[in-house]
Design a protein around this motif. Structure first.
Motif, PDB file in Angstrom:
ATOM      1  N   ALA A   1       3.724 -10.667   6.301  1.00  0.00           N
ATOM      2  CA  ALA A   1       4.302  -9.991   5.141  1.00  0.00           C
ATOM      3  C   ALA A   1       4.842  -8.602   5.505  1.00  0.00           C
ATOM      4  O   ALA A   1       4.172  -7.814   6.153  1.00  0.00           O
ATOM      5  CB  ALA A   1       3.261  -9.851   4.036  1.00  0.00           C
ATOM      6  N   VAL A   2       6.065  -8.343   5.071  1.00  0.00           N
ATOM      7  CA  VAL A   2       6.685  -7.032   5.247  1.00  0.00           C
ATOM      8  C   VAL A   2       7.365  -6.681   3.929  1.00  0.00           C
ATOM      9  O   VAL A   2       8.138  -7.470   3.398  1.00  0.00           O
ATOM     10  CB  VAL A   2       7.718  -7.039   6.387  1.00  0.00           C
ATOM     11  N   CYS A   3       7.074  -5.501   3.407  1.00  0.00           N
ATOM     12  CA  CYS A   3       7.666  -5.044   2.149  1.00  0.00           C
ATOM     13  C   CYS A   3       9.111  -4.587   2.375  1.00  0.00           C
ATOM     14  O   CYS A   3       9.538  -4.364   3.505  1.00  0.00           O
ATOM     15  CB  CYS A   3       6.829  -3.887   1.585  1.00  0.00           C
ATOM     16  N   GLU A   4       9.835  -4.399   1.276  1.00  0.00           N
ATOM     17  CA  GLU A   4      11.201  -3.872   1.343  1.00  0.00           C
ATOM     18  C   GLU A   4      11.238  -2.491   1.988  1.00  0.00           C
ATOM     19  O   GLU A   4      12.221  -2.102   2.588  1.00  0.00           O
ATOM     20  CB  GLU A   4      11.801  -3.794  -0.058  1.00  0.00           C
ATOM     21  N   CYS A   5      10.141  -1.721   1.866  1.00  0.00           N
ATOM     22  CA  CYS A   5      10.096  -0.369   2.417  1.00  0.00           C
ATOM     23  C   CYS A   5       9.801  -0.378   3.917  1.00  0.00           C
ATOM     24  O   CYS A   5       9.850   0.656   4.567  1.00  0.00           O
ATOM     25  CB  CYS A   5       9.073   0.492   1.682  1.00  0.00           C
ATOM     26  N   GLY A   6       9.455  -1.567   4.473  1.00  0.00           N
ATOM     27  CA  GLY A   6       9.185  -1.681   5.892  1.00  0.00           C
ATOM     28  C   GLY A   6       7.716  -1.699   6.260  1.00  0.00           C
ATOM     29  O   GLY A   6       7.364  -1.936   7.410  1.00  0.00           O
TER      30      GLY A   6
ATOM     31  N   TRP B   1       0.828  -1.211   0.000  1.00  0.00           N
ATOM     32  CA  TRP B   1       0.000   0.000   0.000  1.00  0.00           C
ATOM     33  C   TRP B   1       0.861   1.260   0.000  1.00  0.00           C
ATOM     34  O   TRP B   1       0.474   2.284  -0.541  1.00  0.00           O
ATOM     35  CB  TRP B   1      -0.898   0.033   1.240  1.00  0.00           C
ATOM     36  N   GLU B   2       2.020   1.196   0.621  1.00  0.00           N
ATOM     37  CA  GLU B   2       2.857   2.385   0.806  1.00  0.00           C
ATOM     38  C   GLU B   2       3.642   2.753  -0.458  1.00  0.00           C
ATOM     39  O   GLU B   2       3.576   3.875  -0.927  1.00  0.00           O
ATOM     40  CB  GLU B   2       3.822   2.145   1.969  1.00  0.00           C
TER      41      GLU B   2
END
Length: 67
Positions: free
Chosen positions: A45-50, A19-20
């Motif tokens: 789940a955690v994206c590369e952006c945190g 979403w970010e």
């Protein structure tokens, strides 16, 4: 309760979008633990952006039930 499974019968892959930052990843059933629910996956789940809030789209999508 197969609708809650991340890979319910008929789902061949999922698209996971952050979403970010809009980072998108395609995943197949062999890339996640068998029997995992969508809720369990979203919590892990955690994206590369945190960011930890993914949007999940399942394919093939369900056919509309209304006319």
């Amino acid at each position: 309760m197969t609708d809650d499974l991340l890979f319910a019968p008929g789902v061949t892959f999922i698209e996971v979008r952050c979403w970010e930052c809009s980072h998108t990843v395609m995943m197949k059933p062999n890339e996640v633990p068998e029997g995992i629910t969508a809720h369990q996956f979203e919590k892990r789940a955690v994206c590369e952006c945190g960011t930890g809030w993914p949007q999940i789209t399942k394919y093939p999508k369900k056919k509309p039930t209304s006319m």
